[in-house]
Design an enzyme around this catalytic site. Structure first.
Site: not given
Length: 503
Positions: A460-462
């Site tokens: 979800n973030y990288l």
DNA sequence: GATTCTACTTAGGATAATTGTG
DNA sequence: CACAATTATCCTAAGTAGAATC
């Protein structure tokens, strides 16, 4: 559920019993009056046995079950969107059961009712074939709304919230949105310097609201905190994010661990995961916090003049599409990129490079406070690893003694044979020491990762293009970093990212 | 301006499947 | 090959954010 500790909680029991009473006939209600006089062990055993029986099924039977599930997936697990066949994410409605929120949830134990076709709204194309409801039933509604992405929806009775059937992350639609998310975060990277000087200036603003906003934004930027919207009291577990922090969640230390102006955070965040951090801050931030806390009780809002709505409105003015959560994405991706740069050495083996990747991933997970429960098998597997290390140490010691002997032998004999034997002993020791080193870093890694969840940040973030570029640059097969599902989700990045991609 | 509603992303735990090991 | 350990998948709760409504 009897195996779970939460069934012993009073809230759980009260909620369950009160909902159960509502389901009883008048007769039953007369008889069943106290939960503590009810014995569920028989029904519990029935289900335990059922699970065991399924597990013990012969191979062919299991294969059959698998194929049936596959058939179901083939029939219901896909949709046609804009002419393309796409995988659906969750194509089954949620079964009835007892609600278990996370943390100290006031609604734990409540009855989650069965979803009927009459509860379900279908959203499909104007000229597409409307899926048939089960015989004898009808849908609540069939609509054709092109402005939303869900295929079906119903309202769940415990929290009174809408549940949706949506597309799988591998779909084009989700992929495009994912990419857009990272593009916004990359734009933030370009203007974050300006934003920082702006909020630093606002630390001295005449307006209390602007000061609070500036301090909150500093935390969101520096610590990757979540926005923290206000939520209805008594409806959910008591958790907070940045804007909803209360006085009781922060402690100010004029000096701690040799640093001046230290703020100690201790609160429950999303999913009731504890956030604990002690951070040195700038003097102005510290003094502002002192002021925000003046004449307030522990339960009062730290940022009483601030809401996520007003913060996001301000952010929108600073950059198109900017909201509080973008900082988390940006910070996480930049952290990965920076860590990869710092940790990867071109001459390392593929295995060592993957280790570096996981360390970089871990740094992000720690930043974002992605935690997990220590795996049940942790202690045991750690123990076997430790005994492996002990055994290896012994081998090393033996090899050292052997080497010494060989050296003495060679000194005494001085011929070619004893020389080659000595060299052989030397190589053996070297190899063993290398193996020992690898094992002990493995142990350290394992220990440091036991409560860290890497998956959430990876998914979800990288920005996947960072990972893809890294793989290409250092000759690491992308399958070593992303499994099949992940490669499907990140297909858009696999195609486009070259080895020189920069976030 | 506050509250509610809607739609979507992000989250950790449970369970199933796969891989490693003796 | 049997069993344990690890990894992948499933599940659904719990967030964020913006629009609609009060």
């Amino acid at each position: 559920m009897l195996d779970h500790e939460y069934t012993t909680k009073e809230v759980f029991q009260n909620n369950f019993f009160s909902d159960w009473r509502k389901e009883m006939t008048a007769e039953e209600r007369k008889v069943i009056k106290h939960l503590d006089k009810c014995d569920f062990t028989e029904i519990h055993r029935y289900f335990v046995d059922k699970t065991a029986a399924r597990k013990a099924l012969p191979k062919e039977e299991k294969q059959k079950l698998k194929e049936e599930a596959k058939k179901l997936q083939q029939e219901f697990g896909y949709c046609i969107l804009d002419g393309h066949r796409e995988k659906v994410g969750n194509f089954k409605t949620e079964p009835p059961g007892l609600f278990r929120g996370r943390g100290d949830h006031p609604k734990m134990g409540m009855l989650k009712r069965r979803v009927l076709p009459e509860d379900v709204t279908i959203n499909c194309g104007r000229d597409s074939e409307v899926p048939e409801p089960p015989v004898g039933h009808r849908w609540k509604e069939v609509r054709c709304d092109r402005t939303v992405t869900w295929l079906a929806a119903w309202t769940e009775n415990v929290q009174n919230s809408v549940k949706y059937i949506m597309l799988n992350p591998s779909s084009k639609l989700k992929g495009e949105r994912d990419r857009e998310k990272y593009e916004v975060a990359r734009r933030l990277k370009g203007v974050v310097g300006e934003i920082r000087s702006q909020y630093r200036a606002d630390w001295k603003s005449q307006e209390m609201k602007a000061r609070q906003r500036a301090v909150a934004l500093y935390f969101i930027d520096k610590l990757a905190l979540r926005a923290g919207r206000e939520k209805e009291e008594g409806e959910t577990a008591d958790t907070v994010g940045c804007c909803s922090l209360r006085v009781e969640h922060v402690q100010l230390h004029p000096e701690a661990d040799g640093c001046p102006y230290v703020v100690e955070f201790d609160f429950l965040g999303k999913d009731s995961i504890r956030y604990y951090n002690k951070v040195p801050v700038e003097k102005l931030v510290y003094e502002n916090l002192q002021m925000f806390m003046e004449n307030k009780g522990p339960g009062d809002d730290l940022f009483d003049r601030l809401t996520t709505a007003s913060l996001n409105k301000h952010l929108q003015d600073l950059m198109d599409g900017l909201t509080a959560k973008v900082f988390r994405t940006c910070n996480a991706s930049l952290t990965l990129q920076g860590q990869l740069r710092a940790l990867t050495r071109a001459e390392d083996s593929v295995a060592a490079k993957i280790l570096s990747y996981n360390r970089a991933n871990r740094a992000v997970a720690v930043l974002c406070n992605h935690q997990r429960a220590t795996p049940k098998t942790f202690e045991k597997s750690m123990q076997t690893l430790r005994s492996k290390i002990e055994a290896k140490k012994k081998q090393v010691a033996e090899a050292k003694a052997e080497l010494k002997k060989a050296r003495a032998e060679h000194k005494c004999r001085g011929d070619g044979r004893s020389k080659s034997f000595l060299e052989k002993r030397g190589r053996l020791l070297e190899r063993l020491e290398e193996q020992l080193g690898r094992l002990s870093t493995q142990a350290t890694d394992k220990e440091e990762s036991k409560q860290v969840a890497l998956g959430t940040s990876k998914l979800n973030y990288l920005d996947p293009r960072i990972s893809v570029a890294w793989c290409k640059r250092f000759g690491v097969p992308v399958e070593k970093i992303y499994n099949k599902t992940q490669r499907e989700k990140f297909a858009w990045a696999l195609d486009m990212a070259g080895e020189d991609f920069e976030f």
